[in-house]
Design a protein around this motif. Structure first.
Motif, PDB file in Angstrom:
ATOM      1  N   ALA A 287       0.835  -1.211   0.000  1.00  0.00           N
ATOM      2  CA  ALA A 287       0.000   0.000   0.000  1.00  0.00           C
ATOM      3  C   ALA A 287       0.866   1.257   0.000  1.00  0.00           C
ATOM      4  N   ARG A 288       0.529   2.214  -0.865  1.00  0.00           N
ATOM      5  CA  ARG A 288       1.329   3.437  -1.021  1.00  0.00           C
ATOM      6  C   ARG A 288       0.803   4.540  -0.113  1.00  0.00           C
ATOM      7  N   ILE A 289       1.717   5.178   0.626  1.00  0.00           N
ATOM      8  CA  ILE A 289       1.365   6.322   1.475  1.00  0.00           C
ATOM      9  C   ILE A 289       1.523   7.618   0.686  1.00  0.00           C
ATOM     10  N   ALA A 290       2.714   7.841   0.165  1.00  0.00           N
ATOM     11  CA  ALA A 290       3.043   9.099  -0.517  1.00  0.00           C
ATOM     12  C   ALA A 290       4.395   8.912  -1.190  1.00  0.00           C
ATOM     13  N   SER A 291       4.916   9.995  -1.755  1.00  0.00           N
ATOM     14  CA  SER A 291       6.243  10.005  -2.354  1.00  0.00           C
ATOM     15  C   SER A 291       7.176  10.850  -1.505  1.00  0.00           C
ATOM     16  N   LEU A 292       8.476  10.552  -1.580  1.00  0.00           N
ATOM     17  CA  LEU A 292       9.451  11.432  -0.942  1.00  0.00           C
ATOM     18  C   LEU A 292       9.346  12.851  -1.484  1.00  0.00           C
ATOM     19  N   ALA A 293       8.817  13.001  -2.684  1.00  0.00           N
ATOM     20  CA  ALA A 293       8.620  14.338  -3.251  1.00  0.00           C
ATOM     21  C   ALA A 293       7.663  15.167  -2.421  1.00  0.00           C
ATOM     22  N   ASP A 294       6.807  14.497  -1.636  1.00  0.00           N
ATOM     23  CA  ASP A 294       5.807  15.193  -0.824  1.00  0.00           C
ATOM     24  C   ASP A 294       6.332  15.566   0.553  1.00  0.00           C
ATOM     25  N   LEU A 295       7.555  15.137   0.889  1.00  0.00           N
ATOM     26  CA  LEU A 295       8.112  15.347   2.217  1.00  0.00           C
ATOM     27  C   LEU A 295       9.226  16.380   2.194  1.00  0.00           C
ATOM     28  N   ASP A 296       9.538  16.895   3.378  1.00  0.00           N
ATOM     29  CA  ASP A 296      10.606  17.886   3.482  1.00  0.00           C
ATOM     30  C   ASP A 296      11.969  17.247   3.699  1.00  0.00           C
ATOM     31  N   THR A 297      12.037  16.257   4.613  1.00  0.00           N
ATOM     32  CA  THR A 297      13.337  15.693   4.971  1.00  0.00           C
ATOM     33  C   THR A 297      13.207  14.201   5.241  1.00  0.00           C
ATOM     34  N   LEU A 298      14.209  13.447   4.782  1.00  0.00           N
ATOM     35  CA  LEU A 298      14.364  12.042   5.128  1.00  0.00           C
ATOM     36  C   LEU A 298      15.595  11.902   6.004  1.00  0.00           C
ATOM     37  N   PHE A 299      15.435  11.245   7.154  1.00  0.00           N
ATOM     38  CA  PHE A 299      16.553  10.899   8.020  1.00  0.00           C
ATOM     39  C   PHE A 299      16.795   9.401   7.886  1.00  0.00           C
TER      40      PHE A 299
END
Length: 253
Positions: A217-229
């Motif tokens: 199941a897909r939540i969203a894309s990293l394109a929709d987020l500000d930061t990945l840790f």
């Protein structure tokens, strides 16, 4: 017995018993602990097993691994990721922490923060942050998922819609090569999507084991987020995509 014979049998034992331990395999094959650790590392790199404290479990496809195993998986890296994330959470702010062992690690890293309003659908996060006298904790309603203390469903999503958070810190079960955040429980996905809509800034905490996992199941894309840790460099094409999306990637030591 050579490595080429040991590793298929290790996988067979893991399928039969659900988990293998370093000490148990060393005794079974009559080899050193170091030899078994190398075997498990090789199998983990190939995506056949996932390392946990003291051993390994089967890599998951359409079903998540158990909560206790997830808590032990890559524990030190999760703590480092959590500390890096918490360092960017200011005092005097509102934030959401969702379900997951990585977000629980963030909660532990927030115990010295001041004047936080934390909303969560994770009973474990609420219990951790109860120790911070300067933190107000609000728990969403929802259906209790006994396996990991998560609250999911329409009631959880409806509670979240009553807020506008300064920050949201979320986890995921898998992160694919296209940069999509994936999960196993569609009810949890709905809640996570609501969290993202109700937050001014969104942070993802995900260790490198999520790069080799899959979920339906897909939540969203990293394109929709500000930061990945995270704790390891992304594959080069995905790192380039993050640069083009403006998604910051923080890699912990």
């Amino acid at each position: 017995m050579s490595q080429s014979f040991r590793q298929p049998e290790i996988l067979e034992i893991a399928r039969r018993e659900g988990k293998v331990t370093v000490e148990g395999l060393a005794a079974h094959f009559g080899v050193t602990l170091q030899t078994i650790r190398r075997d498990l590392s090789d199998l983990a790199e190939a995506g056949r097993l996932e390392r946990v404290h003291g051993g390994a479990v089967l890599s998951s496809g359409t079903a998540n691994i158990g909560y206790a195993e997830r808590r032990a998986l890559n524990k030190d890296a999760k703590r480092a990721i959590a500390r890096a994330c918490a360092s960017e959470v200011p005092n005097n702010c509102s934030l959401f922490l969702n379900i997951g062992t990585s977000t629980e690690a963030v909660a532990e890293a927030l115990l010295d923060h001041q004047n936080l309003l934390v909303v969560t659908n994770n009973m474990n996060v609420a219990t951790i942050l109860a120790a911070n006298q300067s933190c107000d904790v609000i728990v969403t309603g929802g259906q209790l998922r006994r396996a990991d203390g998560g609250l999911v469903g329409n009631l959880a999503a409806e509670t979240i819609r009553q807020f506008k958070f300064d920050l949201a810190v979320i986890g995921c079960s898998a992160l694919d090569k296209e940069g999509d955040l994936l999960d196993f429980d569609i009810q949890e996905v709905t809640v996570s999507q609501t969290i993202l809509r109700q937050s001014r800034k969104t942070l993802l905490v995900a260790d490198h084991t999520k790069f080799t996992r899959s979920a339906p199941a897909r939540i969203a894309s990293l394109a929709d987020l500000d930061t990945l840790f995270t704790d390891a460099p992304l594959p080069a094409p995905l790192a380039q995509s993050c640069r083009s999306w403006g998604t910051r990637v923080v890699i912990t030591p």
